[in-house]
Enzyme design. Sequence first.
Site, short mmCIF file in Angstrom:
data_model
loop_
_atom_site.label_atom_id
_atom_site.label_comp_id
_atom_site.label_asym_id
_atom_site.label_seq_id
_atom_site.Cartn_x
_atom_site.Cartn_y
_atom_site.Cartn_z
N SER A 102 -18.90 -45.87 4.73
CA SER A 102 -19.20 -45.84 6.19
C SER A 102 -19.21 -46.93 6.77
O SER A 102 -19.12 -48.31 6.03
CB SER A 102 -20.82 -45.47 6.11
OG SER A 102 -21.43 -46.66 5.67
N LYS A 103 -19.06 -47.14 7.94
CA LYS A 103 -18.72 -48.44 8.86
C LYS A 103 -19.96 -49.44 8.55
O LYS A 103 -19.88 -50.56 8.63
CB LYS A 103 -18.60 -48.18 10.18
CG LYS A 103 -17.38 -47.72 10.66
CD LYS A 103 -17.24 -47.46 11.98
CE LYS A 103 -15.71 -46.80 12.44
NZ LYS A 103 -15.79 -46.16 13.74
N ARG A 104 -20.93 -48.86 7.95
CA ARG A 104 -22.26 -49.72 7.96
C ARG A 104 -22.12 -50.67 6.60
O ARG A 104 -22.38 -51.83 6.63
CB ARG A 104 -23.40 -48.90 7.73
CG ARG A 104 -24.58 -49.60 8.53
CD ARG A 104 -25.92 -48.68 8.46
NE ARG A 104 -25.67 -47.09 8.67
CZ ARG A 104 -26.13 -46.30 7.97
NH1 ARG A 104 -26.89 -46.64 7.01
NH2 ARG A 104 -25.78 -45.19 8.01
N ASP A 105 -21.52 -50.09 5.60
CA ASP A 105 -21.11 -50.87 4.28
C ASP A 105 -19.92 -51.50 4.50
O ASP A 105 -19.89 -52.85 4.08
CB ASP A 105 -21.34 -49.92 3.08
CG ASP A 105 -22.40 -49.09 3.07
OD1 ASP A 105 -23.67 -49.62 3.23
OD2 ASP A 105 -22.55 -47.99 2.59
N ASN A 106 -18.95 -51.08 4.69
CA ASN A 106 -17.70 -51.87 4.88
C ASN A 106 -16.82 -51.30 6.21
O ASN A 106 -17.13 -50.40 6.76
CB ASN A 106 -16.73 -51.03 3.57
CG ASN A 106 -17.11 -51.59 2.17
OD1 ASN A 106 -17.68 -52.64 2.11
ND2 ASN A 106 -16.94 -50.74 1.51
#
Length: 491
Positions: A253-257
Amino acid sequence: MHTPPRVRFAPSPTGPLHIGGARTALFNWAFAKGRAGAFLLRSEDTDRERSTEESERGILDGLRSLGLQWDEGPDLGGPHAPYRQSERLETHLGTAGQLRRAGWAYPCFCTSERLTALREAAQAAKQTPRYDGHCRDLSDEDAAAKITAGERFTLRFKLPEGETVFTDAIRGEVTFAHEELDDWIMVRADGSPTYNFVCVCDDLAMGITHVIRGEEHLVNTPKQILLFQVLGREVPTFAHLPLMLGKGGKKMSKRDNDTALAAYIAQGFPPEAILNYLALQGWALDGETEIFTPEVLVENFRLENVGKSGSIFDLEKFSWMAGEYLRAEPLSQTAERALPFVLAAGFTTEAELRADWPQFEAAVATTRERVRLYSEIPAQLAWLYEADDAVTFDEKAEANARKHGAEALALLGEFAEWVAPRLTAGEDAESLITATKAFVKEHGVKFPFLFQPLRCALTGKPGGPEIADLMALLGPERTAARLTHGARRLA
Ligand code: GLU
């Protein structure tokens, strides 16, 4: 003799090139290159609302930046041009007509209200929504009458009973019962064909022998295989690559990577490291060697050796690998690649740097042991571009320097006079450091007594490159100026 394979990477230009898409492209490329085959690029731009030229350009640039050159594609052309799906509409509609005449496709006049009601009823009964075949057996005359009356219709595939079994080159035998599928739409009411349909039309037209793509497309494969079969054509080999997962095995997900390839380029990951790390997403050379060239990948890549289970995209390991590549490449390359980041930091101009390129390379050389990405280089060089009378003193560096008191500052002054002629003479770093150590000993003090104030005066940092390298980079005048100003500011 085997005919050389023809494979394709078929991105939809509706956004940036995903890092997982880059891995799909890489595996297709490696497979083709290792077998004297052809690697095609096909732009699947049938979603006219979401597809943009800018996104297509971005995808092509992304692949180029990784060195994944295609043999045929929208920009290059080739024997099966055009390679942009939207430009192939006539062929698609021709095939749709052919399937309709052969009885494999039929017009469906169901209204969207009826279809919504069907879907809702299925959902309420906790069943997978499927089209109920309402228009399947409409006679040709009835259908023609409705069309003449101006009724809107879609074209649906007439799904046969039974099951589709195929051998996935990675996953082995896969079976889909047709009960899980339905009479899916091939051409929408507005006349635009859908992905599953055009994908087969184009794979056929372009002579694709192996379809290598992400696991998320596995569900599309039975529909596509059935189409190849009813068109009386050989079914290509399918290979579905395992998902790339983020932290903890969860969906990336964009949140992690970052999920876009461009973000990693922009962060200063060496492209060679990106390629190498992506090669390890679902594939391994020998289970031990992690760093290898694209040539080694090409030589050793086999679809059978791609794993079935999801691979973990580990940013920490990826960054480690970036550092390994950055340190191993020629210094001139690191300097060139660091240049845009250094310029963006606003320290100096390109003309200034080019005017004394060896000095810039020497500066970059002092950072390579401490960084992993090109973007980390400017922070390591900031000290060098500061005004000599206003070097930013880091709190710790200043405290270290001050704790030795006024005597140490006096020694700093003496050192400044002693070192000036040596710097002017261009004494090499090694003998300069030996001489400096001897200087300290002669004065009967411990090393930090000179080195801590010296380092603070030169860079304002508590640690960093060798003192001799720092002085060589600054040159005689700037070293002298920094020592004078440093001694004054620390007094
Ligand atoms: N356009 C599809 C995608 O971007 C291609 C799928 C395929 O390779 O068949 O996911």
